[in-house]
Enzyme design. Structure first.
Site, PDB file in Angstrom:
ATOM      1  N   TYR A 151     -10.561  -0.950  -1.881  1.00  9.53           N
ATOM      2  CA  TYR A 151     -10.600  -2.669  -1.472  1.00  9.53           C
ATOM      3  C   TYR A 151     -12.277  -3.120  -1.367  1.00  9.53           C
ATOM      4  CZ  TYR A 151      -5.591  -4.142  -0.722  1.00  9.53           C
ATOM      5  OH  TYR A 151      -4.103  -4.141  -0.667  1.00  9.53           O
TER       6      TYR A 151
ATOM      7  N   LYS B 274      -2.969  10.539   0.635  1.00 10.75           N
ATOM      8  CA  LYS B 274      -1.953  11.564  -0.778  1.00 10.75           C
ATOM      9  C   LYS B 274      -3.468  12.374  -0.942  1.00 10.75           C
ATOM     10  CE  LYS B 274       0.342  11.902  -4.464  1.00 10.75           C
ATOM     11  NZ  LYS B 274       1.369  12.181  -4.199  1.00 10.75           N
TER      12      LYS B 274
ATOM     13  N   ASP C 175       4.180   9.310  -0.518  1.00 10.71           N
ATOM     14  CA  ASP C 175       5.019   9.069  -1.176  1.00 10.71           C
ATOM     15  C   ASP C 175       6.386   9.511  -0.637  1.00 10.71           C
ATOM     16  OD1 ASP C 175       4.078  11.988  -1.248  1.00 10.71           O
ATOM     17  OD2 ASP C 175       4.217  11.803  -3.273  1.00 10.71           O
TER      18      ASP C 175
ATOM     19  N   ASP D 211      -1.736  -1.558   2.853  1.00 12.42           N
ATOM     20  CA  ASP D 211      -0.313  -2.766   2.077  1.00 12.42           C
ATOM     21  C   ASP D 211       0.173  -3.068   1.770  1.00 12.42           C
ATOM     22  OD1 ASP D 211      -0.936  -5.473   1.124  1.00 12.42           O
ATOM     23  OD2 ASP D 211      -1.338  -4.914  -1.239  1.00 12.42           O
TER      24      ASP D 211
ATOM     25  N   ASP E 260       4.404  -4.137   2.949  1.00 11.85           N
ATOM     26  CA  ASP E 260       5.741  -4.996   2.491  1.00 11.85           C
ATOM     27  C   ASP E 260       6.863  -4.014   2.107  1.00 11.85           C
ATOM     28  OD1 ASP E 260       3.472  -6.870   1.771  1.00 11.85           O
ATOM     29  OD2 ASP E 260       4.368  -7.303   0.073  1.00 11.85           O
TER      30      ASP E 260
HETATM   31  C1  IPM Z   1      -1.931  -8.881   2.324  1.00 13.91           C
HETATM   32  C2  IPM Z   1      -2.204  -9.373   0.981  1.00 13.91           C
HETATM   33  C3  IPM Z   1      -4.194  -9.411   0.724  1.00 13.91           C
HETATM   34  C4  IPM Z   1      -4.346  -7.632   0.632  1.00 13.91           C
HETATM   35  C5  IPM Z   1      -4.222  -9.683  -0.683  1.00 13.91           C
HETATM   36  C6  IPM Z   1      -4.444 -10.954  -0.652  1.00 13.91           C
HETATM   37  C7  IPM Z   1      -5.837  -9.139  -1.275  1.00 13.91           C
HETATM   38  O1  IPM Z   1      -1.452  -8.459  -0.428  1.00 13.91           O
HETATM   39  O2  IPM Z   1      -2.558  -8.820   3.253  1.00 13.91           O
HETATM   40  O3  IPM Z   1      -1.465  -7.927   2.400  1.00 13.91           O
HETATM   41  O4  IPM Z   1      -3.954  -6.854  -0.734  1.00 13.91           O
HETATM   42  O5  IPM Z   1      -4.745  -7.362   1.776  1.00 13.91           O
HETATM   43 MN    MN Z   2      -0.027  -7.026   0.484  1.00 15.45          MN
END
Ligand code: IPM
Ligand code: MN
Ligand code: NAD
Length: 353
Positions: free
Chosen positions: A135, A192, A225, A249, A253
């Site tokens: 990042y 990893k 993984d 990140d 999700d």
């Molecule tokens: C998150 C988002 C951000 C990230 C993006 C928008 C840059 O996906 O906060 O999880 O990757 O951190």
């Molecule tokens: Mn995200």
């Protein structure tokens, strides 16, 4: 009486604006001693005057506020995403909010896509490094547009950065209980290091070293993984997970999916000694923006997380209880099976605080 806590609201773009409006309703109705101020940072402002972060914007947030509540940034009219990078990643990096804390909790068994998983089975937290890794966006492109094009994206891992996030995870484990009141006992570091040996090697060495300072906590490791597979196969096994910026990140999700979707997941971007920033895990969801269908619960739970951080624990608990009740009574948006709109969910939860 202690002074009112000052909260900066940065709703941002798309559904960020809608969900923060509902979270604000709760902040105003929960009885917390707070003052809020709204800022228009986001795509519309950038398109109007070219400003992403006003001069001294981060210094102002740090100086004048106790916490920041953010919606989301991202707008198809700004394809470079430059404003999101400067505002969102700007806060994380320039305000040094190094710990991205993403709790993974299940409010109702019906929300989890996995069979037989109850709320008591899903109660872990991902501690994501928030100021380093890929990042940092270090690197470059050479010979762009030719057959010989080269793109380099560097993964920056500093000894100090890796150590402080791993220590944060162990401290978190020590100080936080599970929702049922039982102690947290395990920290799992995920990397990893079998393929990315330089960065992974540093994480491995530091993890081993730091874990020695916490003999009562079990230190575990899983490749990222394998962790993805295990998270879906049996999420009961996890307690505290610590990992780098990008893996964190992606994992969160996936973990949001276990909680009922992105609309349910909360997060905090924390520096223990600085003004910290709280935001739902989801983005600005342009296709559903402006339709009053976005789920505001992730933002609501995020506002509770922020109040907890500020020591306003009774008010945070009221918000969490009311959101839980809304889920139980199916007073929710469509994404989690209800029939209400964004504002109606906000009104229902606000009236049940
Ligand atoms: C998150 C988002 C951000 C990230 C993006 C928008 C840059 O996906 O906060 O999880 O990757 O951190
Ligand atoms: Mn995200
Ligand atoms: P997203 O989180 O916006 O949406 C992913 C999927 O989840 C979509 O199907 C969306 O409709 C759904 N969704 C997300 N939040 C929801 C909610 N509250 N209620 C109901 N459904 C919800 O991710 P994306 O589509 O990859 O990204 C869209 C934009 O948001 C991009 O510009 C991206 O960079 C940005 N983004 C910003 C943040 C942030 O500011 N923190 C986080 C992630 C993505």
């Amino acid at each position: 009486m202690s002074q009112a806590k000052r909260i900066a609201l940065l709703a941002g773009d798309g559904i960020g604006r809608e969900v923060i409006a509902e979270a604000s309703k709760l902040l105003n109705a929960c009885g917390a001693a707070i003052e809020t101020a709204e800022f228009d940072w986001g795509a519309a402002r950038y398109l109007a005057d070219g400003v992403t972060v006003p001069a001294d914007g981060f210094a102002m947030l740090e100086r004048d506020f106790d916490a920041i509540l953010v919606g989301a940034f991202g707008d198809p009219r700004v394809p470079t995403n430059i404003h999101a990078k400067e505002i969102l990643l700007g806060m994380r990096f320039k305000m040094d909010l190094y710990a991205n804390v993403r709790p993974v909790r299940l409010l109702d068994a019906g929300l989890c896509p996995l069979k037989g998983i109850e709320p008591k089975d899903l109660d872990f937290v991902v501690i994501r490094e928030n100021t380093e890794g890929v990042y940092v966006d270090a690197g470059g492109v050479f010979k762009q547009g030719t057959d010989d094009e080269v793109a380099v994206q560097e993964d920056i891992n500093t000894r100090k950065g890796v150590e402080r996030i791993i220590r944060y995870a162990f401290d978190y484990c020590e100080k936080h209980t599970k929702l049922d009141g039982s102690p947290r006992k395990r920290v799992l570091m995920s990397d990893k290091s079998n393929a990315m040996t330089h960065a992974g090697g540093l994480w491995q060495r530091v993890f081993k070293e730091v874990s020695r300072d916490y003999p009562q906590i079990k230190a575990e490791h899983m490749y990222v993984d394998a962790l993805c597979m295990q998270m879906v196969k049996d999420p009961r096994q996890f307690d505290v997970i610590v990992t780098n910026n990008m893996f964190g990140d992606i994992l969160t999700d996936l973990a949001a999916g276990l909680q009922g979707g992105l609309g349910m997941a909360a997060s905090g971007n924390i520096h223990p000694k600085k003004t910290s920033m709280f935001e739902p895990v989801h983005g600005s969801a342009p296709p559903i923006a402006g339709k009053n269908i976005a789920n505001p619960m992730g933002a609501m739970l995020t506002s509770a997380m922020m109040l907890n951080h500020l020591g306003l624990t009774a008010e945070a608990a009221r918000i969490e209880r009311a959101v839980l009740e809304a889920v139980r009574q199916k007073k929710t948006t469509q994404d989690i099976g209800g029939a209400l709109g964004t504002t109606e969910v906000g009104d229902w939860v606000a009236s049940h605080l």
